[in-house]
Write a protein that holds these residues in place. Structure first.
Motif, PDB file in Angstrom:
ATOM      1  N   ARG A 271       0.800  -1.341  -0.107  1.00 38.93           N
ATOM      2  CA  ARG A 271       0.021   0.017  -0.005  1.00 38.93           C
ATOM      3  C   ARG A 271       0.741   1.199   0.025  1.00 38.93           C
ATOM      4  N   ARG A 272       1.891   1.301   0.734  1.00 35.85           N
ATOM      5  CA  ARG A 272       2.856   2.366   0.708  1.00 35.85           C
ATOM      6  C   ARG A 272       3.541   2.697  -0.477  1.00 35.85           C
ATOM      7  N   GLU A 273       3.945   1.728  -0.955  1.00 36.36           N
ATOM      8  CA  GLU A 273       4.622   1.631  -2.486  1.00 36.36           C
ATOM      9  C   GLU A 273       3.722   2.157  -3.572  1.00 36.36           C
ATOM     10  N   PHE A 274       2.495   1.766  -3.533  1.00 39.14           N
ATOM     11  CA  PHE A 274       1.492   2.012  -4.418  1.00 39.14           C
ATOM     12  C   PHE A 274       1.092   3.624  -4.366  1.00 39.14           C
ATOM     13  N   ARG A 300     -11.476  -4.888   2.433  1.00 41.03           N
ATOM     14  CA  ARG A 300     -10.975  -5.558   3.751  1.00 41.03           C
ATOM     15  C   ARG A 300      -9.783  -5.984   3.596  1.00 41.03           C
ATOM     16  N   LEU A 301      -9.342  -6.737   2.615  1.00 40.33           N
ATOM     17  CA  LEU A 301      -7.868  -7.243   2.379  1.00 40.33           C
ATOM     18  C   LEU A 301      -6.894  -6.142   2.497  1.00 40.33           C
ATOM     19  N   CYS A 302      -7.353  -4.851   1.701  1.00 38.23           N
ATOM     20  CA  CYS A 302      -6.530  -4.003   1.650  1.00 38.23           C
ATOM     21  C   CYS A 302      -6.224  -3.264   2.970  1.00 38.23           C
ATOM     22  N   GLY A 303      -7.273  -3.497   3.765  1.00 37.12           N
ATOM     23  CA  GLY A 303      -7.127  -2.805   5.221  1.00 37.12           C
ATOM     24  C   GLY A 303      -7.175  -1.329   5.125  1.00 37.12           C
ATOM     25  N   GLY A 304      -7.685  -0.763   4.215  1.00 41.53           N
ATOM     26  CA  GLY A 304      -7.661   0.645   4.156  1.00 41.53           C
ATOM     27  C   GLY A 304      -8.567   1.405   4.906  1.00 41.53           C
TER      28      GLY A 304
END
Length: 304
Positions: A271-274, A300-304
């Protein structure tokens, strides 16, 4: 965590008319892989039914694919994906490259053992019968899970390897792809990172630019994936996710595979790299690209 409670909650979500998809998402995404396996066993022993069968009969489409993926042990999920990539309609080269270039030696050995047990043929045999030329050789080499895992960097050897790569590509007419393959597929990560630095000095360009200009097609994709995974694995997966969603249509197979297989490994880093690579959050990308329960479970899997 009570496996019995979760099993009952899942049964309740699927019993009677209609399915409570939200309850299924809620239950499964709060558990980790091993907890989900315990629920699978408990479901059968306390309810007397097969959870996977029940889920398959209640769900459909991409949402079903994500949920069944979550219910599959990590190594077996890779095994199933590789088999699908090789034996489905046409070969999914991107899937083969992604899994074989990014998994550790230990993971690859487990994948090989389980593949053979599950399908009766070896992963290598199936790769050989389904791919060709140098691309085939790169995949076979990666699939052995035999990369050096040492952390010692021999400066002289790093210089030698960088020079060999330069002479195999930029310096000559035509390309000695085998030289690229043998260095990129067998040397340790620490060693290769040093080789890439030296290479930049010798060739006056980055190794990725040389691979792009010297090669094409699947071979180019495979070697680039190796370099990217050595440098920054989460960034490699961030790029895979970005490409699966950008433009028209969605490459759901890739999107699902990366989200399911990395959810508990390095999703935070991905997520951070994205965000730093594309200036938008992975969360917002998924939101704009998917819909319904499929979108809900991925978020949910992304956890955002």
């Amino acid at each position: 965590f009570s496996a019995e409670q979760e099993a009952q909650a899942l049964r309740k979500a699927m019993k009677g008319l209609g399915t409570d998809e939200d309850a299924i998402i809620e239950t499964l995404t709060k558990l980790n892989v091993s907890q989900r396996q315990q629920v699978l066993i408990t479901y059968k022993s306390t309810i007397g039914r097969d959870l996977i069968d029940d889920l398959k009969s209640e769900l459909s489409g991409n949402f079903e694919r994500v949920i069944i993926g979550l219910m599959t042990p990590t190594i077996m999920y890779d095994v199933h994906e590789l088999r699908r990539a090789l034996k489905g309609a046409g070969t999914d080269e991107g899937c083969l490259i992604e899994i074989l270039a990014s998994r550790t030696n230990a993971e690859l050995r487990h994948i090989n053992d389980n593949y053979k047990l599950q399908y009766g043929s070896t992963l290598e045999d199936d790769i050989v019968s389904d791919t060709s030329s140098l691309f085939r050789r790169v995949l076979v080499s990666l699939a052995t899970g035999n990369r050096d895992e040492g952390t010692f960097v021999d400066e002289a050897l790093a210089q030698q390897d960088a020079q060999a790569l330069y002479e195999a590509g930029e310096k000559k007419w035509g390309t000695d792809e085998v030289q690229f393959m043998s260095i990129l597929c067998t040397r340790s990560r620490c060693h290769l990172l040093r080789v890439f630095d030296v290479y930049r000095v010798i060739a006056n360009k980055d190794i990725t630019d040389s691979i792009k200009s010297e090669m094409s097609g699947d071979l180019e994709d495979a070697l680039l994936a190796v370099v990217k995974c050595m440098r920054n694995k989460p960034a490699y997966f961030a790029e895979r996710l970005y490409k699966s969603m950008k433009g028209l249509g969605t490459d759901d197979s890739t999107l699902i595979r990366v989200m399911v297989s990395r959810a508990e490994i390095d999703m935070l880093y991905i997520r951070r790299e994205f965000l730093s690579m594309y200036g938008k959050s992975l969360h917002s990308f998924i939101k704009g690209d998917c819909s319904g329960d499929y979108r809900k479970v991925l978020l949910r899997l992304c956890g955002g």
